[in-house]
Scaffold this motif. Structure first.
Motif, PDB file in Angstrom:
ATOM      1  N   UNK A 294      21.495   6.221  18.967  1.00 28.55           N
ATOM      2  CA  UNK A 294      22.664   6.582  19.759  1.00 28.55           C
ATOM      3  C   UNK A 294      23.287   5.380  20.440  1.00 28.55           C
ATOM      4  N   UNK A 295      24.516   5.565  20.865  1.00 28.09           N
ATOM      5  CA  UNK A 295      25.181   4.553  21.685  1.00 28.09           C
ATOM      6  C   UNK A 295      24.598   4.590  23.095  1.00 28.09           C
ATOM      7  N   UNK A 296      24.664   3.463  23.777  1.00 25.88           N
ATOM      8  CA  UNK A 296      24.246   3.442  25.183  1.00 25.88           C
ATOM      9  C   UNK A 296      25.349   2.809  26.025  1.00 25.88           C
ATOM     10  N   UNK A 297      26.588   2.966  25.558  1.00 23.55           N
ATOM     11  CA  UNK A 297      27.728   2.484  26.345  1.00 23.55           C
ATOM     12  C   UNK A 297      28.573   3.684  26.760  1.00 23.55           C
ATOM     13  N   UNK A 298      29.663   3.420  27.468  1.00 20.48           N
ATOM     14  CA  UNK A 298      30.529   4.503  27.931  1.00 20.48           C
ATOM     15  C   UNK A 298      31.308   5.091  26.749  1.00 20.48           C
ATOM     16  N   UNK A 450      27.440  -0.538  30.093  1.00 26.83           N
ATOM     17  CA  UNK A 450      26.446  -0.322  29.035  1.00 26.83           C
ATOM     18  C   UNK A 450      25.077  -0.218  29.707  1.00 26.83           C
ATOM     19  N   UNK A 451      24.198   0.613  29.139  1.00 31.62           N
ATOM     20  CA  UNK A 451      22.863   0.789  29.718  1.00 31.62           C
ATOM     21  C   UNK A 451      22.102  -0.532  29.693  1.00 31.62           C
ATOM     22  N   UNK A 492      19.725  -0.662  21.220  1.00 33.28           N
ATOM     23  CA  UNK A 492      21.159  -0.597  20.890  1.00 33.28           C
ATOM     24  C   UNK A 492      21.838  -1.396  21.981  1.00 33.28           C
ATOM     25  N   UNK A 493      22.306  -2.592  21.622  1.00 29.92           N
ATOM     26  CA  UNK A 493      22.802  -3.510  22.658  1.00 29.92           C
ATOM     27  C   UNK A 493      24.190  -4.043  22.320  1.00 29.92           C
TER      28      UNK A 493
END
Ligand code: DQQ
Length: 538
Positions: A294-298, A450-451, A492-493
């Motif tokens: 999954x994405x970990x950004x907005x 981002x996380x 996921x960065x």
């Protein structure tokens, strides 16, 4: 947007645009691996769920195909949700999936290929009498989804599947039996239940050999076989598994260790990884695991870049005969066909050292690194500091006697952006020396929204073993495997300067006391060939 485009991966599976989530119905048919996936045709956020479809000869290079199924019937108009394939002994393929109906009820539906002689399985037929299962009494209309691959019942004349649900906050797995995939009977009791774990999504249930390195067909059971049960916890969005024993007569699965029961014990992956699913690859006799990264950004950033999510590199799954208490996950061997230009490097890492490694394409790498405490350090391991926990112990800057040490990937030259993947040795609450495996994303990006989290867990290390990491680096994804796949962390960065040719690799040892002998081998990874479907074929 140009700034975001390089985030696209080079050898992980992604659609050309828009939103993707769970992998669905993976299977091998007439020389082709098929991957279906949850897809939004219209935008980069979840919704309008359709089955995307792609095929590959080798699980690495892909050809996108037209959608396999779209939400066009009353029973799936709110979404063609997650499902699994079963290949029958006569070669027929039965695809069971969840439909979200026009009045938002979760029901199970059947589909099958229109033409089994088509290796690409382009056309799918939805069974005329769908749905084939509706929520039984006592089960919430929104708590009944994600049918598994079927396995044969003990007398061999019926098939069973399991479907996740919950009663209050207890996660449960319902079992249905069918002779023909058209009519289903709910069996008494649950295959398994665990209080407090909430809704079980995307259950996976499969046999694993205790003695052989090959995978097993989903119907295998008996001597020398355990069963893995995996659940995706809707409440915390992680995939948990446990090893146990399946009694088909009682229709019960029992965990080996109740304290490590499914949903409260081991995870497949301690990073971003969800809604995974295995299939038995009859081509190479192995069990292969797919998972959604999954994405970990907005969400606004996903809309801006026009796509969201990636599938992991498929992993083979075997039982860890050495520990006896976990599975081993490893990238499928085919990914090694992308390797070129290897370099090797050995160094003794004194406390507080950071050693650059010269690579010229740091955003596409396969890295294998091995670490051994220097002899004189090894003798003081019993003096290790007490207590460590990757997520709460401050990441790679927090120095202890015997850690952290490991690799740094997707770093820029000035180390403003960097992602350390590392080990940390510490004593546990009972004074026992334990090894932790972590991925520190706190400084992985200078971007806001981002996380930024430290991921990880303890990893079993047996006497005499070196500490090993394998990391697949692909622009904005890092999949890292410790101790041959006993623990895995997917990152996921969103680096902004550690990109393309500017991305660097380092070895580091931030311990205050330990000297570590490190050896590292790095391959450059070519891009996979992931092609659109030729328009003239439509
Ligand atoms: N995704 C699907 C559901 C499943 C969830 C809907 C898990 O079937 O429970 O897109 O990510």
């Amino acid at each position: 947007n140009v700034m975001l485009s390089w985030q696209r991966t080079a050898y992980h599976f992604q659609p050309e645009k828009n939103w993707m989530n769970d992998p669905n119905g993976p299977l091998f048919h007439k020389g082709w691996y098929h991957l279906f996936y949850q897809y939004n045709q219209e935008s980069a956020v979840w919704g309008n769920i359709t089955w995307g479809h792609a095929v590959s000869r080798d699980l690495i290079h892909w050809l996108h195909l037209p959608y396999a199924m779209v939400p066009d019937q009353w029973y799936d108009v709110n979404g063609v949700w997650t499902g699994s394939a079963t290949i029958l002994p006569d070669g027929r393929i039965m695809m069971l999936y969840t439909g979200d109906t026009h009045d938002v009820v979760q029901v199970q539906c059947l589909a099958y290929p229109a033409d089994l002689s088509d290796p690409l399985l382009l056309k799918w037929v939805k069974y005329q009498n769908n749905p084939v299962m509706v929520p039984p009494p006592g089960i919430g209309h929104k708590d009944f989804r994600d049918p598994t691959t079927a396995w044969l019942s003990p007398d061999g004349d019926k098939w069973r599947i399991t479907i996740g649900s919950k009663i209050n906050t207890t996660g449960i797995s319902l079992v249905y039996e069918t002779a023909d995939f058209f009519k289903y009977e709910l069996l008494d009791g649950y295959l398994h239940e665990v209080p407090g774990t909430g809704m079980w999504e995307c259950i996976d249930f499969y046999p694993i050999s205790l003695t052989e390195s090959n995978g097993l067909d989903t119907s295998a059971n008996g001597q020398g076989i355990k069963h893995v049960m995996k659940v995706s916890l809707d409440d915390d969005k992680n995939d948990y598994y446990a090893l146990g024993t399946y009694d088909p007569v009682k229709n019960k699965w029992t965990p080996d260790d109740p304290e490590l029961d499914v949903g409260i014990g081991l995870r497949y992956d301690y990073g971003k990884y969800y809604a995974s699913k295995t299939f038995y690859d009859q081509n190479k006799k192995r069990r292969i695991l797919w998972g959604w990264i999954r994405e970990t950004d907005a969400e606004a950033l996903d809309i801006l870049k026009g796509w969201a999510s990636v599938q992991s590199i498929p992993r083979t799954v075997v039982f860890d005969q050495k520990t006896g208490s976990n599975i081993l996950q490893w990238p499928v061997e085919e990914v090694e066909s992308l390797r070129s230009d290897s370099l090797e490097f050995n160094a003794k890492l004194e406390p507080g050292s950071v050693v650059p490694i010269e690579v010229d394409s740091g955003s596409q790498l396969d890295i294998v690194a091995s670490f051994e405490l220097d002899k004189e350090t090894f003798e003081v391991t019993t003096e290790a500091d007490i207590g460590y926990d990757c997520p709460t112990s401050g990441g790679a800057v927090n120095r202890g006697m015997l850690g952290p040490f490991g690799i740094v990937v997707l770093a820029d030259e000035n180390l403003l952006e960097l992602t350390p993947i590392y080990f940390y040795i510490a004593k546990g609450p009972h004074g026992k020396v334990e090894t932790h495996f972590c991925a520190d994303e706190l400084r992985s990006s200078v971007a806001p929204d981002v996380d930024k989290i430290v991921y990880g867990s303890k990893v079993p290390v047996l006497d005499g073993e070196n500490l090993t990491i394998r990391s697949l680096v692909d622009h904005s994804i890092v999949e890292s495997f410790a101790q041959g796949g006993r623990r895995v962390i997917t990152s996921r960065i969103y680096p902004t300067t550690a990109i393309g040719g500017a991305a660097r690799v380092f070895l580091f040892n931030n311990a205050t006391r330990a000297s570590v002998n490190a050896s590292i081998k790095i391959w450059k990874m070519s891009s996979a060939n992931i092609r659109p479907f030729p328009l003239d074929q439509l």
